[in-house]
Design an enzyme around this catalytic site. Structure first.
Site, PDB file in Angstrom:
ATOM      1  N   ASP A  18       0.840  -1.167  -0.008  1.00  0.00           N
ATOM      2  CA  ASP A  18       0.060   0.091   0.023  1.00  0.00           C
ATOM      3  C   ASP A  18       0.914   1.221  -0.040  1.00  0.00           C
ATOM      4  O   ASP A  18       0.587   2.105  -0.639  1.00  0.00           O
ATOM      5  CB  ASP A  18      -0.941   0.004   1.166  1.00  0.00           C
ATOM      6  CG  ASP A  18      -2.011  -0.997   1.068  1.00  0.00           C
ATOM      7  OD1 ASP A  18      -1.914  -1.940   0.223  1.00  0.00           O
ATOM      8  OD2 ASP A  18      -3.104  -0.840   2.002  1.00  0.00           O
ATOM      9  N   ARG A  98      -1.986   5.431  17.409  1.00  0.00           N
ATOM     10  CA  ARG A  98      -2.121   6.412  16.156  1.00  0.00           C
ATOM     11  C   ARG A  98      -1.468   8.054  16.469  1.00  0.00           C
ATOM     12  O   ARG A  98      -1.054   8.673  15.581  1.00  0.00           O
ATOM     13  CB  ARG A  98      -3.281   6.383  15.677  1.00  0.00           C
ATOM     14  CG  ARG A  98      -3.886   5.043  15.003  1.00  0.00           C
ATOM     15  CD  ARG A  98      -2.722   4.492  14.410  1.00  0.00           C
ATOM     16  NE  ARG A  98      -2.939   3.181  13.480  1.00  0.00           N
ATOM     17  CZ  ARG A  98      -2.241   2.477  13.222  1.00  0.00           C
ATOM     18  NH1 ARG A  98      -1.009   2.323  13.810  1.00  0.00           N
ATOM     19  NH2 ARG A  98      -2.601   1.303  12.573  1.00  0.00           N
ATOM     20  N   ASP A 127      -8.665   4.262  11.535  1.00  0.00           N
ATOM     21  CA  ASP A 127      -7.173   5.224  11.697  1.00  0.00           C
ATOM     22  C   ASP A 127      -7.258   6.737  11.257  1.00  0.00           C
ATOM     23  O   ASP A 127      -6.357   7.407  11.278  1.00  0.00           O
ATOM     24  CB  ASP A 127      -6.416   4.261  10.864  1.00  0.00           C
ATOM     25  CG  ASP A 127      -5.961   3.038  12.159  1.00  0.00           C
ATOM     26  OD1 ASP A 127      -6.045   3.179  13.271  1.00  0.00           O
ATOM     27  OD2 ASP A 127      -5.271   1.973  11.866  1.00  0.00           O
ATOM     28  N   SER A 182      -5.517  -8.748   7.639  1.00  0.00           N
ATOM     29  CA  SER A 182      -5.247  -7.590   7.901  1.00  0.00           C
ATOM     30  C   SER A 182      -4.739  -7.437   9.167  1.00  0.00           C
ATOM     31  O   SER A 182      -5.322  -7.623  10.263  1.00  0.00           O
ATOM     32  CB  SER A 182      -6.097  -6.593   7.546  1.00  0.00           C
ATOM     33  OG  SER A 182      -5.629  -5.205   7.745  1.00  0.00           O
TER      34      SER A 182
END
Length: 406
Positions: A18, A98, A127, A182
């Protein structure tokens, strides 16, 4: 956003498919210089390959930062002082990482003169919210590029085709080693989403879990440990002083070996959908149990109850991305004040997925008074006749209402 307005962008970069595609896409679509930032927050992966990939893509400014101590000291530990659990089960392993990444993105943007940051979070997840709320709180003028909300590369096949067209090297793992899930990992947890987990009825296979053995395969002999707390934080294991990151890494190792910390949850995402995820948080599970044990000994009743009332709000703030918001800071100040007396030692038994408290003591801050609590003769420490007036006063409204009903 006017693409010509962006001259330099800091990309949160892992070197995977990605973000490798995003790096080239930014160069192509925005015509801007890209700075890459890769954070080591304990995910257990070799990060230097990300440097080589970034260099191959023509990146001149590459940041690979070891943030493990900062992550645990300044984010995980404060959160655990609050005993934060989202929706009764989730220990917020992804959520709490995060704000640190957002903070560092903004710092690097300032250091390099970048006018934008970019991330690889999709438009369906939490996110994107967490990264961007954190970034805007720290730099209200920052531009943010979220490719998944702009491009049409919305499948793995399209990403692979783009990579092949532009000569982007994508490491292909042997099929036997490649996880279909994932996954997100850091020192606090590892998460699994997607693939067969998208059916909430499907039980995950035992091969999915990476950090812990199943409780059935855990040792038949229990493991006992002692954790030392200072102002609500663990500072030593079995009397050995450790840094915050060392504490969490060691508790992950011990907990995982005893089958501790697995969770299978359907949670409510901030963006509106329900999502099923599986999590391994062995060290965090142990920390939470031990922290509540030492608080039970040292915190005043009403302070403890108020903390429990505030906790769900605090957990939601972390989950939804409001770490840098004034209300989270305000709650943290109150929580940290309560932790000044949370000092002592907790003894635990770890056995086949369970964490049991064997004992707790505080030489300086224990509020447990054996002379009052004893079932034996208390030598007048507690006058039991005081309870009569206490009960009569507290029952007054009930007695008045009862007479009216009668």
């Amino acid at each position: 956003m006017a693409q010509s307005a962006v001259k330099k962008v800091v990309l949160a970069y892992s070197g995977g498919l990605d973000t490798s595609v995003i790096l080239k896409w930014l160069q192509e679509e925005y015509g801007c210089e890209v700075v890459t930032f890769t954070a080591d927050i304990g995910q257990g992966e070799e990060l230097e390959p990300a440097r080589a990939k970034a260099e191959a893509a023509g990146v001149k400014e590459i940041y690979i930062d070891d943030l493990r101590e900062e992550f645990v000291r300044d984010f995980v530990y404060p959160m655990f002082r609050a005993n934060a659990v989202y929706e009764g089960e989730y220990l917020l392993g992804t959520s709490i990482a995060r704000p640190l990444i957002a903070k560092r993105l903004i710092e690097i943007a300032a250091e390099t003169g970048a006018d934008a940051i970019a991330h690889g979070a999709t438009g369906k997840g939490n996110d994107q919210v967490r990264f961007e709320l954190g970034a805007y709180a720290l730099n209200p003028e920052i531009k943010i590029i979220a490719p998944w909300r702009e491009w049409d590369l919305l499948s793995r096949e399209k990403l692979m085709a783009y990579a092949a067209k532009h000569g982007i090297g994508v490491e292909q793992k042997r099929e036997g080693n490649k996880s279909p899930y994932s996954m997100d990992a850091n020192l606090l947890h590892i998460s699994y989403e997607g693939y067969d987990l998208e059916d909430p009825w499907t039980q995950p296979g035992d091969a999915m879990w990476r950090w812990s053995v199943s409780p059935e395969q855990a040792p038949d002999q229990a493991t006992e440990i002692e954790l030392t707390f200072e102002r609500g934080d663990i500072t030593a294991i079995d009397g050995k002083a450790m840094s915050p990151a060392e504490v969490l890494a060691e508790l992950n190792r011990i907990g995982g070996a005893n089958g501790i910390g697995r969770a299978d949850i359907v949670e409510n995402r901030y963006v509106g959908m329900k999502s099923r995820g599986c999590y391994e948080t062995p060290g965090g599970t142990i920390m939470l149990k031990a922290h509540r044990a030492i608080e039970s000994l040292t915190l005043d009743r009403e302070a403890a109850h108020l903390k429990d009332e505030l906790m769900p709000r605090y957990a939601s703030l972390v989950y939804n991305g409001y770490w840098f918001a004034p209300e989270r800071r305000m709650l943290q100040a109150a929580i940290d004040e309560s932790q000044q007396v949370v000092n002592g030692v907790v003894r635990l038994k770890l056995y086949k997925g369970n964490v049991s408290v064997l004992g707790r003591r505080s030489e300086t801050n224990s509020l447990f008074d054996e002379s009052i609590a004893t079932f034996e003769e208390d030598a007048g420490a507690y006058d039991q006749t005081d309870a009569t007036g206490f009960i009569r006063l507290n029952s007054l409204r009930l007695r008045v209402a009862g007479r009216k009903r009668g």
